[in-house]
Scaffold this active site. Structure first.
Site, PDB file in Angstrom:
ATOM      1  N   TRP A  31      -6.131  39.661  40.209  1.00 30.48           N
ATOM      2  CA  TRP A  31      -6.669  38.428  39.394  1.00 30.48           C
ATOM      3  C   TRP A  31      -5.795  37.330  39.772  1.00 30.48           C
ATOM      4  O   TRP A  31      -4.757  37.352  39.830  1.00 30.48           O
ATOM      5  CB  TRP A  31      -6.790  38.872  37.786  1.00 30.48           C
ATOM      6  CG  TRP A  31      -7.483  38.092  37.072  1.00 30.48           C
ATOM      7  CD1 TRP A  31      -7.124  36.775  36.266  1.00 30.48           C
ATOM      8  CD2 TRP A  31      -8.961  37.855  36.765  1.00 30.48           C
ATOM      9  NE1 TRP A  31      -8.014  36.362  35.571  1.00 30.48           N
ATOM     10  CE2 TRP A  31      -9.388  36.993  35.910  1.00 30.48           C
ATOM     11  CE3 TRP A  31      -9.869  38.916  37.289  1.00 30.48           C
ATOM     12  CZ2 TRP A  31     -10.529  36.493  35.551  1.00 30.48           C
ATOM     13  CZ3 TRP A  31     -11.134  38.552  36.828  1.00 30.48           C
ATOM     14  CH2 TRP A  31     -11.330  37.519  36.076  1.00 30.48           C
ATOM     15  N   PHE A  66      -2.483  42.977  33.453  1.00 28.82           N
ATOM     16  CA  PHE A  66      -2.489  44.320  32.228  1.00 28.82           C
ATOM     17  C   PHE A  66      -2.178  45.519  32.832  1.00 28.82           C
ATOM     18  O   PHE A  66      -1.265  46.329  32.570  1.00 28.82           O
ATOM     19  CB  PHE A  66      -3.522  44.299  31.254  1.00 28.82           C
ATOM     20  CG  PHE A  66      -3.530  45.116  30.378  1.00 28.82           C
ATOM     21  CD1 PHE A  66      -2.922  44.718  29.395  1.00 28.82           C
ATOM     22  CD2 PHE A  66      -4.046  46.371  30.426  1.00 28.82           C
ATOM     23  CE1 PHE A  66      -2.680  45.615  28.041  1.00 28.82           C
ATOM     24  CE2 PHE A  66      -4.167  47.272  29.225  1.00 28.82           C
ATOM     25  CZ  PHE A  66      -3.370  46.888  28.041  1.00 28.82           C
ATOM     26  N   GLU A  67      -2.669  45.761  33.963  1.00 26.87           N
ATOM     27  CA  GLU A  67      -2.622  47.007  34.783  1.00 26.87           C
ATOM     28  C   GLU A  67      -1.256  47.239  35.393  1.00 26.87           C
ATOM     29  O   GLU A  67      -0.792  48.187  36.010  1.00 26.87           O
ATOM     30  CB  GLU A  67      -3.692  46.995  35.719  1.00 26.87           C
ATOM     31  CG  GLU A  67      -4.887  47.663  35.085  1.00 26.87           C
ATOM     32  CD  GLU A  67      -5.546  45.949  34.446  1.00 26.87           C
ATOM     33  OE1 GLU A  67      -6.460  46.234  33.687  1.00 26.87           O
ATOM     34  OE2 GLU A  67      -5.324  45.255  35.003  1.00 26.87           O
ATOM     35  N   CYS A  89      -0.174  36.953  37.524  1.00 30.84           N
ATOM     36  CA  CYS A  89      -0.450  35.408  36.968  1.00 30.84           C
ATOM     37  C   CYS A  89      -1.562  35.517  35.869  1.00 30.84           C
ATOM     38  O   CYS A  89      -2.432  35.712  36.150  1.00 30.84           O
ATOM     39  CB  CYS A  89      -0.875  34.550  38.212  1.00 30.84           C
ATOM     40  SG  CYS A  89      -1.207  32.697  37.526  1.00 30.84           S
ATOM     41  N   VAL A  90      -0.997  35.159  34.710  1.00 30.81           N
ATOM     42  CA  VAL A  90      -1.885  34.846  33.622  1.00 30.81           C
ATOM     43  C   VAL A  90      -2.014  33.406  33.132  1.00 30.81           C
ATOM     44  O   VAL A  90      -1.089  32.971  32.574  1.00 30.81           O
ATOM     45  CB  VAL A  90      -1.557  35.731  32.411  1.00 30.81           C
ATOM     46  CG1 VAL A  90      -2.573  35.799  31.293  1.00 30.81           C
ATOM     47  CG2 VAL A  90      -1.410  37.192  32.860  1.00 30.81           C
ATOM     48  N   ILE A  91      -2.922  32.645  33.351  1.00 35.47           N
ATOM     49  CA  ILE A  91      -3.191  31.339  33.033  1.00 35.47           C
ATOM     50  C   ILE A  91      -3.798  31.170  31.667  1.00 35.47           C
ATOM     51  O   ILE A  91      -4.764  32.032  31.383  1.00 35.47           O
ATOM     52  CB  ILE A  91      -3.943  30.674  34.134  1.00 35.47           C
ATOM     53  CG1 ILE A  91      -3.394  30.782  35.476  1.00 35.47           C
ATOM     54  CG2 ILE A  91      -4.243  29.007  33.726  1.00 35.47           C
ATOM     55  CD1 ILE A  91      -4.250  30.197  36.584  1.00 35.47           C
ATOM     56  N   THR A  95      -8.783  30.803  25.462  1.00 36.25           N
ATOM     57  CA  THR A  95      -8.596  31.655  24.407  1.00 36.25           C
ATOM     58  C   THR A  95      -7.094  32.209  24.379  1.00 36.25           C
ATOM     59  O   THR A  95      -6.414  31.861  25.131  1.00 36.25           O
ATOM     60  CB  THR A  95      -9.663  32.911  24.722  1.00 36.25           C
ATOM     61  OG1 THR A  95      -9.166  33.790  25.733  1.00 36.25           O
ATOM     62  CG2 THR A  95     -11.039  32.515  24.897  1.00 36.25           C
ATOM     63  N   HIS A  97      -6.030  35.129  25.088  1.00 33.54           N
ATOM     64  CA  HIS A  97      -5.970  36.489  25.730  1.00 33.54           C
ATOM     65  C   HIS A  97      -4.544  36.461  26.520  1.00 33.54           C
ATOM     66  O   HIS A  97      -3.960  37.566  26.738  1.00 33.54           O
ATOM     67  CB  HIS A  97      -7.058  36.592  26.651  1.00 33.54           C
ATOM     68  CG  HIS A  97      -6.809  35.842  27.839  1.00 33.54           C
ATOM     69  ND1 HIS A  97      -7.046  34.522  27.897  1.00 33.54           N
ATOM     70  CD2 HIS A  97      -6.426  36.309  29.164  1.00 33.54           C
ATOM     71  CE1 HIS A  97      -6.838  34.070  29.192  1.00 33.54           C
ATOM     72  NE2 HIS A  97      -6.373  34.859  29.992  1.00 33.54           N
ATOM     73  N   PHE A 122       9.915  41.515  36.199  1.00 30.06           N
ATOM     74  CA  PHE A 122       8.589  40.785  35.902  1.00 30.06           C
ATOM     75  C   PHE A 122       8.571  39.432  36.645  1.00 30.06           C
ATOM     76  O   PHE A 122       9.169  38.605  36.688  1.00 30.06           O
ATOM     77  CB  PHE A 122       9.032  40.371  34.340  1.00 30.06           C
ATOM     78  CG  PHE A 122       7.944  39.671  33.631  1.00 30.06           C
ATOM     79  CD1 PHE A 122       6.914  40.417  32.853  1.00 30.06           C
ATOM     80  CD2 PHE A 122       7.826  38.328  33.690  1.00 30.06           C
ATOM     81  CE1 PHE A 122       6.010  39.787  32.239  1.00 30.06           C
ATOM     82  CE2 PHE A 122       7.207  37.555  32.639  1.00 30.06           C
ATOM     83  CZ  PHE A 122       5.841  38.362  32.223  1.00 30.06           C
TER      84      PHE A 122
END
Length: 159
Positions: A31, A66-67, A89-91, A95, A97, A122
């Site tokens: 992702w 998440f995985e 990478c979590v943008i 929301t 999430h 990390f």
């Protein structure tokens, strides 16, 4: 110091341990692949530049950040793997999430590191927007992948 005031690709290499015989696993979230591919390249090249052999660097992909915890555990449990680097990478988005994902990943990776008594790093960006991610994936703030790899190397010096 926030990465807005520090270049993630500038670090001290004084006293690094010999990693020429160490095996590394780099787990990469698919992702936000534009970002995670750049982070992977940074991590991979930093390992090689500091003495790791290309054949001792294993890459595995997982669908999303998440995985990363499970993917990291798969490799951390292997005795031949000295350290695991989790790249994601979590943008933030519209929301919350990102709060749930980032918290779960940070806790999961910590748990894996403690369970297998080896560095699990990390290397996950948690930016507010795409531009901040690009800035930290080889842009004006350097590359978090570089920093994650050098962290893995330095942590091996503790063992």
């Amino acid at each position: 110091m926030s990465s807005a005031h520090k270049n993630l690709s500038v670090f001290s290499t004084t006293g690094l341990p010999d990693i020429s015989q160490k095996k590394f696993a780099i787990i990469v979230a698919e992702w936000n692949s534009e970002i995670t591919e750049a982070l992977f390249e940074g991590a991979y090249q930093t390992l090689v530049d500091n003495g790791a052999k290309a054949e001792n660097i294993i890459r595995a992909n997982v669908p999303g950040s998440f995985e990363l915890s499970f993917g990291s555990q798969v490799f951390a449990q292997k005795p031949e793997i000295a350290a695991v680097i989790a790249i994601g990478c979590v943008i933030q988005g519209e929301t919350k999430h990102n709060d749930y994902i980032n918290h779960a990943v940070a806790g999961g990776l910590t748990e894996v590191a403690l369970k297998y008594n080896k560095p699990v790093i990390f290397g996950v960006l948690t930016p507010n927007n795409q531009q901040q991610a690009l800035d930290r994936a080889g842009g004006i703030h350097g590359n978090k992948g570089d920093e994650a790899a050098i962290t893995a190397i330095k942590m091996l010096g503790l063992q």
